[in-house]
Enzyme design. Structure first.
Site, PDB file in Angstrom:
ATOM      1  N   ASP A   1     -10.899   3.458   4.627  1.00 59.34           N
ATOM      2  CA  ASP A   1     -11.286   2.042   4.503  1.00 59.34           C
ATOM      3  C   ASP A   1     -12.809   1.901   4.441  1.00 59.34           C
ATOM      4  O   ASP A   1     -13.315   0.836   4.066  1.00 59.34           O
ATOM      5  CB  ASP A   1     -10.767   1.238   5.709  1.00 59.34           C
ATOM      6  CG  ASP A   1      -9.405   0.625   5.438  1.00 59.34           C
ATOM      7  OD1 ASP A   1      -9.115   0.337   4.258  1.00 59.34           O
ATOM      8  OD2 ASP A   1      -8.633   0.431   6.399  1.00 59.34           O
TER       9      ASP A   1
ATOM     10  N   LYS B   1       0.838  -1.204   0.000  1.00 62.78           N
ATOM     11  CA  LYS B   1       0.000   0.000   0.000  1.00 62.78           C
ATOM     12  C   LYS B   1       0.875   1.257   0.000  1.00 62.78           C
ATOM     13  O   LYS B   1       0.605   2.224  -0.719  1.00 62.78           O
ATOM     14  CB  LYS B   1      -0.928   0.001   1.228  1.00 62.78           C
ATOM     15  CG  LYS B   1      -2.075  -1.004   1.087  1.00 62.78           C
ATOM     16  CD  LYS B   1      -2.835  -1.221   2.380  1.00 62.78           C
ATOM     17  CE  LYS B   1      -3.856  -2.335   2.223  1.00 62.78           C
ATOM     18  NZ  LYS B   1      -4.532  -2.721   3.462  1.00 62.78           N
TER      19      LYS B   1
ATOM     20  N   GLN C   1      -4.192  -1.349   9.666  1.00 59.49           N
ATOM     21  CA  GLN C   1      -4.162  -2.704   9.102  1.00 59.49           C
ATOM     22  C   GLN C   1      -4.775  -3.694  10.096  1.00 59.49           C
ATOM     23  O   GLN C   1      -4.352  -3.764  11.249  1.00 59.49           O
ATOM     24  CB  GLN C   1      -2.720  -3.102   8.752  1.00 59.49           C
ATOM     25  CG  GLN C   1      -2.593  -4.439   8.044  1.00 59.49           C
ATOM     26  CD  GLN C   1      -3.260  -4.457   6.671  1.00 59.49           C
ATOM     27  OE1 GLN C   1      -3.187  -3.487   5.915  1.00 59.49           O
ATOM     28  NE2 GLN C   1      -3.930  -5.551   6.351  1.00 59.49           N
TER      29      GLN C   1
END
Ligand code: NAP
Length: 296
Positions: A120, A53, A97
């Site tokens: 997200d 990412k 994460q």
């Protein structure tokens, strides 16, 4: 019929080129999109996702604030990192994460992220906006699936879609996006799971089958109709002594046999995976535009 393979890598590369141009245009206005990244512990899979990412951010010119934290971090300390990123005007998106260690209350962490930086799309405020058809950050994997369909010329409107899997990060949000009265939706959606009585009965009548079960060979050729579009979200490791790592990655679909019956199919790897990161970049860039007053 042998299916055309949907090239997720190419579609993602095209979208990233457009994002790179958007970021360059923003730079001329003095705006640099920024992503705050939080990784707790040293799980190898999580580390490699985060590294991928960050590399993708660098490639398109997004500033990244890297926070690699010890697995023994306390809830309080972790919350202070989130609060710092929430307040930092250089940061337009915060990525935590998952999974977090068992000692951490994951929900409390996700709830603490400023919804305006929740790239997200997991914060209940953004989930609620998505469900009610308001503008919101869409979760990256489901949004990536929908973009793959659109960019492959698949007609979503009116299609019978069967999703296998009902998780909060893939199945449920994907179903929600696809039923919205919007250019990304207007499909008729069925969501299946482990308590579904006869999975094949559902998948066999679908125009589009989306597998997100996390189990190899969940979808076999006898379970789909001729000419169906098959999207494989699953990523599973299966032992393979011919590989240096001792394993290879497969999806949830029996690719070799299903491709002889489908009209379009995604491979694993190289299908949905590259789109997930791309949609994260997309959300970060949109967030920066919004913060700079360049979007409504
Ligand atoms: P998850 O939380 O484990 O959910 C799996 C879902 O599939 C559950 O709803 C489960 O039903 C259902 N299911 C499992 N086996 C089934 C079967 N045989 N028949 C019908 N339903 C079945 O998984 P997830 O987080 O959604 O991820 C799904 C897969 O996608 C995993 O392989 C994951 O690695 C992959 N993934 C890939 C990406 C990417 O970027 N490519 C991103 C996210 C996830 P119950 O609810 O009844 O248990």
């Amino acid at each position: 019929m042998t299916a055309k393979i949907i090239d997720g890598k190419q579609i993602a590369a095209d979208m990233r080129a457009k994002l790179r141009a958007d970021v360059a245009a923003l730079a001329k206005k003095g705006v640099v999109p920024g992503l705050g990244v939080i990784l707790v512990g040293d799980d190898p899979a999580s580390k490699s996702y985060v590294t991928a990412k960050q590399k993708a951010c660098e490639e398109i010119g997004i500033y990244s604030d890297d926070n690699r934290l010890s697995a023994s971090i306390s809830q309080k300390e972790l919350m202070s990192h989130i609060n710092r990123l929430n307040k930092d005007p250089r940061i337009h998106g915060i990525l935590t994460q998952l999974p977090l260690p068992d000692t951490i209350d994951e929900l409390e962490v996700l709830m603490a992220i400023d919804p305006a930086k929740d790239v997200d799309g997991f914060h209940p405020i953004n989930v609620g906006k998505m469900v009610t058809g308001q503008k919101a950050f869409l979760p990256c994997t489901p949004h990536g699936v929908v973009q793959l369909l659109i960019k492959s010329g698949v007609k979503i409107e009116g299609a019978d879609v069967v999703i296998v899997g009902r998780s909060n990060i893939v199945g449920k949000p994907l179903a929600n996006i696809l039923i919205q009265k919007s250019p990304l939706g207007n499909a008729t959606v069925t969501v299946c799971h482990t308590r579904t009585r006869n999975l094949a009965e559902h998948t066999k009548r679908a125009d589009i089958v989306i597998a997100a079960a996390g189990c190899p060979n969940t979808i076999t050729a006898d379970m789909i109709k001729d000419g169906a579009v098959v999207i494989d979200v699953g990523v599973n490791r299966v032992e393979d002594s011919t590989k240096k790592a001792g394993y290879r990655l497969v999806g949830d679909v029996d690719f070799e046999n299903v491709k002889e019956k489908a009209s379009l199919i995604t491979p694993v790897p190289g299908g949905v995976g590259p789109m997930t990161i791309t949609m994260l970049l997309y959300n970060a860039v949109e967030s920066a535009k919004h913060a700079a007053g360049l979007l409504k």
